[in-house]
Each structure stands twice: as C-alpha cells, then as structure tokens.
Design an enzyme around this catalytic site. Structure first.
Site, mmCIF file in Angstrom:
data_model
loop_
_atom_site.group_PDB
_atom_site.id
_atom_site.type_symbol
_atom_site.label_atom_id
_atom_site.label_comp_id
_atom_site.label_asym_id
_atom_site.label_seq_id
_atom_site.Cartn_x
_atom_site.Cartn_y
_atom_site.Cartn_z
ATOM 1 N N HIS A 27 -40.238 -65.677 104.137
ATOM 2 C CA HIS A 27 -39.529 -66.752 103.426
ATOM 3 C C HIS A 27 -39.352 -67.994 104.307
ATOM 4 O O HIS A 27 -38.585 -68.898 103.973
ATOM 5 C CB HIS A 27 -38.169 -66.273 102.879
ATOM 6 N N ALA A 120 -49.860 -55.554 95.331
ATOM 7 C CA ALA A 120 -49.134 -54.731 96.313
ATOM 8 C C ALA A 120 -48.594 -55.588 97.454
ATOM 9 O O ALA A 120 -48.139 -55.072 98.461
ATOM 10 C CB ALA A 120 -50.039 -53.640 96.862
ATOM 11 N N GLU A 157 -53.981 -72.077 93.127
ATOM 12 C CA GLU A 157 -52.989 -71.054 92.746
ATOM 13 C C GLU A 157 -51.736 -71.720 92.155
ATOM 14 O O GLU A 157 -51.176 -71.241 91.176
ATOM 15 C CB GLU A 157 -52.623 -70.165 93.947
ATOM 16 N N ASP A 169 -51.127 -67.242 102.776
ATOM 17 C CA ASP A 169 -52.121 -66.227 102.423
ATOM 18 C C ASP A 169 -53.543 -66.749 102.610
ATOM 19 O O ASP A 169 -54.414 -66.076 103.144
ATOM 20 C CB ASP A 169 -51.934 -65.795 100.962
ATOM 21 N N TYR A 221 -36.479 -64.741 94.054
ATOM 22 C CA TYR A 221 -37.216 -65.701 94.875
ATOM 23 C C TYR A 221 -36.703 -67.118 94.633
ATOM 24 O O TYR A 221 -36.422 -67.869 95.567
ATOM 25 C CB TYR A 221 -38.711 -65.592 94.524
HETATM 26 P P1 ADP Z 1 -51.220 -60.128 95.112
HETATM 27 O O1 ADP Z 1 -51.824 -61.389 95.600
HETATM 28 O O2 ADP Z 1 -50.009 -59.724 95.877
HETATM 29 O O3 ADP Z 1 -52.207 -58.978 95.033
HETATM 30 P P2 ADP Z 1 -50.872 -61.742 92.775
HETATM 31 O O4 ADP Z 1 -50.073 -61.558 91.547
HETATM 32 O O5 ADP Z 1 -50.649 -62.934 93.606
HETATM 33 O O6 ADP Z 1 -50.707 -60.382 93.635
HETATM 34 O O7 ADP Z 1 -52.404 -61.749 92.397
HETATM 35 C C1 ADP Z 1 -52.930 -60.715 91.585
HETATM 36 C C2 ADP Z 1 -53.782 -61.330 90.479
HETATM 37 O O8 ADP Z 1 -54.975 -61.900 91.075
HETATM 38 C C3 ADP Z 1 -54.298 -60.309 89.516
HETATM 39 O O9 ADP Z 1 -53.353 -60.062 88.492
HETATM 40 C C4 ADP Z 1 -55.546 -60.990 88.990
HETATM 41 O O10 ADP Z 1 -55.218 -61.968 88.029
HETATM 42 C C5 ADP Z 1 -56.076 -61.693 90.212
HETATM 43 N N1 ADP Z 1 -57.055 -60.857 90.937
HETATM 44 C C6 ADP Z 1 -56.905 -60.308 92.159
HETATM 45 N N2 ADP Z 1 -57.989 -59.575 92.505
HETATM 46 C C7 ADP Z 1 -58.845 -59.678 91.464
HETATM 47 C C8 ADP Z 1 -60.152 -59.134 91.176
HETATM 48 N N3 ADP Z 1 -60.787 -58.342 92.046
HETATM 49 N N4 ADP Z 1 -60.733 -59.459 90.005
HETATM 50 C C9 ADP Z 1 -60.074 -60.262 89.127
HETATM 51 N N5 ADP Z 1 -58.869 -60.789 89.330
HETATM 52 C C10 ADP Z 1 -58.250 -60.502 90.475
HETATM 53 MG MG MG Z 2 -50.802 -63.267 95.639
#
Ligand code: ADP
Ligand code: MG
Length: 378
Positions: A27, A120, A157, A169, A221
C-alpha cells in the site's frame, strides 16, 4: 487448446511475461513510496501470428471457444469486452499513452496461455499486459523502452480495463531478473535491480495462497486510500512518502487514532523497504526476516488489512522455522509469503496445511516461487 487449433496455422513468434510477488512494501505505491517486488517463474505466453489486414483477434486457454476481434480502426475501451480488454487495451494505450502511430500498422492473431494463477494476487493481469506490450512494440517496431511499456500497461489497466492500480506489477513483470528484486520508487519511477541471492543462501520463497477472497476488498482498499489522503492533507504533505519515522510523534498529535495508525503503517513500511534493500546489499537475504515479520504486524495491527487465515499462515510458518513471513498484496485475503530454508520447505508446507485443517479453514495452495527474468521473446 492451441494457437493452431484456434487459427488453423502455426504462430510466427512467442512472447512471455511473468507474474510477480511483492517481497515488501504494501500500500506504499499510491503514497508515492517504495516497493520491492520480483518477477516469478510463472508466466503468461502470447503466441502471435501476423495478419495483413487491420484486425486483432485474441483467444485464451482461459476461455476456450471464444475469439474476440477488434479492428485497429475501432480501438476504443467501449468496444472491448471482458478479459480481451487486457490485450486490446495495450494496443489502445500504445497509441493514447505512448503516442504510437498505428495508422499504417497491420493486426495480429493472438493466443494466450498462462500458468500464473488468476486472481491469487500474483498479478496475472500484469503478466498478460506486459507480454502483449513487449510483443506489439517489437512487432510494430515502435522502439519503446521497458519503463515506457510499464506505464502503457498501467494506463491500459486503469482506463481500458478500469482497475485503479499502481505501476508496481508492470515494473516487476518487465524489469525482473533472475534471483533479484526490483526496487521501485513510485514517485520518480526510478528502478534498481537488487540481488536477492536466495539460491546461493539455500533459501526459497513459499507462497501460501489462502484462497480467501473477501467481499469488502474493494471497499477496504478505497477506505485505506482515503485515510492516507486525509493523513497527508492534515500533515501538509503531497503524499505520505514525505513523512519520515521521526515525524510520527507530531503526526500522532494531529491525527485521530485510526488515521494515525494508517499513516504509521505507510511511513514505517517505506522505511522497511529501504532497510530491506540495504540489508540485502550488505548482509544478504537471511538478514531480512525481521523486516518481513514487522511488515506483517504493521498490516495486521495498524493498517488492518489482514485476515485470520493470513495471520495463521504467517505464524505457523514462523513457528516451524521460516526466516520471515508476511501477507503480500492488497489484503483482505489472498496470499502470504514465507522465506524458508530449502530443507524446511516441506515441513512448513505440511504444518501450514495441518493448521488450516485444524482451524476449519479451506485448504491453502502452497508452492515455491523463484525470482525470474522479466518479459521476453521466447
Ligand atoms: P491478478 O492480477 O491478481 O491475477 P486481476 O483481477 O488483476 O487478478 O486480473 C485477473 C484478470 O486478468 C482475469 O479475470 C482476466 O480478465 C485477466 N487474465 C489474466 N490472465 C489471463 C489469461 N491467461 N487469459 C485471459 N485473461 C486473463
Ligand atoms: Mg492484477
């Protein structure tokens, strides 16, 4: 499912980019502070074929049978649906944010596969953005450097996907190196790669994914951001980055108890990131354990973003010999990390799993990550 099965021909190139783990600095990003993530050995691969028209088509093993398409002449966030915004958004952001001229470019067929767990807290989102950003920049010969691409990923994003995230990230995913962490100053965007040297020290990082996702994560958040803004305003600084540990007694006089504790987390966490960088450089990774533990306590008690599952993961890992442990990511669920001796890994994994069972919690997913190279052409 493969590229060949979706598009009926073999891809010309493959690019990949990793997810990330934040070693310390939670944060702090939106307070103009410091973070210390590393890219992990779990990657998202974009296989790409060149087209000779203006179309971009995208498919993902994540959602079999769907092929999304968008013309370069229609690039706009309003035309991007679901996860495809993570890919189309990059093309759009290359134009909008980095000023790339796409008027004479041709499109691509893109197929996405990944072993970064989604949602995750390991940033599968940055992995997809950064692999695609590097690929498009290379194939369109835009000549943009990696720091620019990190900003493109963040812009996409924020504005194409619509998630208000910082630049940590993308920086980790693009700038990571093997067995090293990326030290990022979120105000200046200066970065430095710092040796982690886990390999040489017989250490590993365990990720303990609690698989807990709390409904109030978004609200929590937002509330934390507001507390930080309020704290900075009352203290008369641009951001909490400008408050030092020595200023805390004065801050305590000026702020209500809750806001003060939120501020104290950010201020001490920034200091812990700086201390971790110095300790890694001067003494090596075995000496950072106490900083990780102090970071967790600060998030649990002052910032109040931990949950019982994360606390149990951390305390159990420490009781069974971890060098250090802390929750990582935004909080209210998600994962903890533990810095462990390679030989202790299996015992700690078993201990955490048993402790979760005894507490009646959902079984956690526990696995090792290594600090890995950032985005690349494979
Ligand atoms: P994190 O970045 O912590 O994994 P986020 O919510 O920021 O979680 O991002 C996850 C989202 O990114 C998914 O719900 C999907 O929309 C997109 N995403 C991530 N990996 C893939 C993939 N391999 N194919 C398609 N979309 C993906
Ligand atoms: Mg993310």
């Amino acid at each position: 499912m493969t590229f060949q099965q979706v598009y009926g021909y073999e891809p010309a190139v493959r690019y990949s980019a990793p997810g990330r783990v934040n070693l310390i600095g939670e944060h702090t990003d939106y307070n103009d502070g410091y973070v210390l993530p590393f890219a992990i050995d779990r990657r998202t691969v974009a296989s790409i074929g060149q087209r000779d028209d203006r179309l971009i088509r995208v498919a993902s093993a994540f959602e079999p049978d769907a092929v999304h398409e968008l013309s370069l002449d229609e690039l706009d966030p309003s035309r991007m649906q679901g996860w495809s915004a993570y890919v189309f958004g990059i093309a759009w952001a290359l134009r909008e944010q980095a000023g790339a001229d796409l008027s004479d470019k041709t499109g691509f067929d893109v197929f996405i596969e990944s072993d970064v767990p989604v949602g995750a807290g390991l940033s599968s989102s940055a992995a997809i953005e950064c692999g695609v950003a590097l690929a498009f920049t290379d194939l369109w010969e835009l000549g943009l450097d990696r720091k620019t691409l990190a900003r493109v990923g963040q812009y996409s994003e924020n504005h194409a996907v619509g998630a208000p995230t910082g630049i940590m990230d993308q920086s980790a995913s693009l700038l990571g190196e093997q067995d090293a962490v990326v030290f990022l100053d979120c105000r200046t965007l200066d970065t430095a790669v710092v040796d982690l040297a886990l390999e040489a020290n017989g250490l590993e990082v365990l990720v303990i994914d609690t698989r807990v996702e709390h409904a109030h994560a978004t609200g929590g958040y937002k509330a934390r951001r507001e507390s930080c803004e309020r704290g900075a305003q009352v203290l008369g600084v641009e951001a909490l980055r400008d408050v030092s540990v020595d200023d805390l007694p004065r801050a305590q006089e000026l702020l209500d108890d809750e806001t003060f504790r939120r501020v104290r987390h950010i201020v001490t966490e920034d200091q812990r990131v700086l201390d971790t960088v110095r300790t890694l450089r001067e003494q090596g990774p075995r000496a950072i354990g106490d900083l990780l533990v102090a970071s967790h306590a600060s998030m649990r008690d002052d910032f109040e973003i931990s949950v019982p599952e994360l606390d149990l993961a951390v305390s159990t890992a420490l009781e069974h010999g971890a060098v250090g442990a802390r929750m990582t990511g935004g909080g209210f669920g998600g994962a903890a990390i533990a810095l462990v001796d390679r030989e202790a890994r299996d015992a700690i994994t078993t201990a955490v799993t048993s402790a979760f069972a005894a507490a009646g919690y959902r079984e956690p997913t526990v696995f090792t990550v290594h600090a890995a190279q950032g985005a690349r052409r494979d």
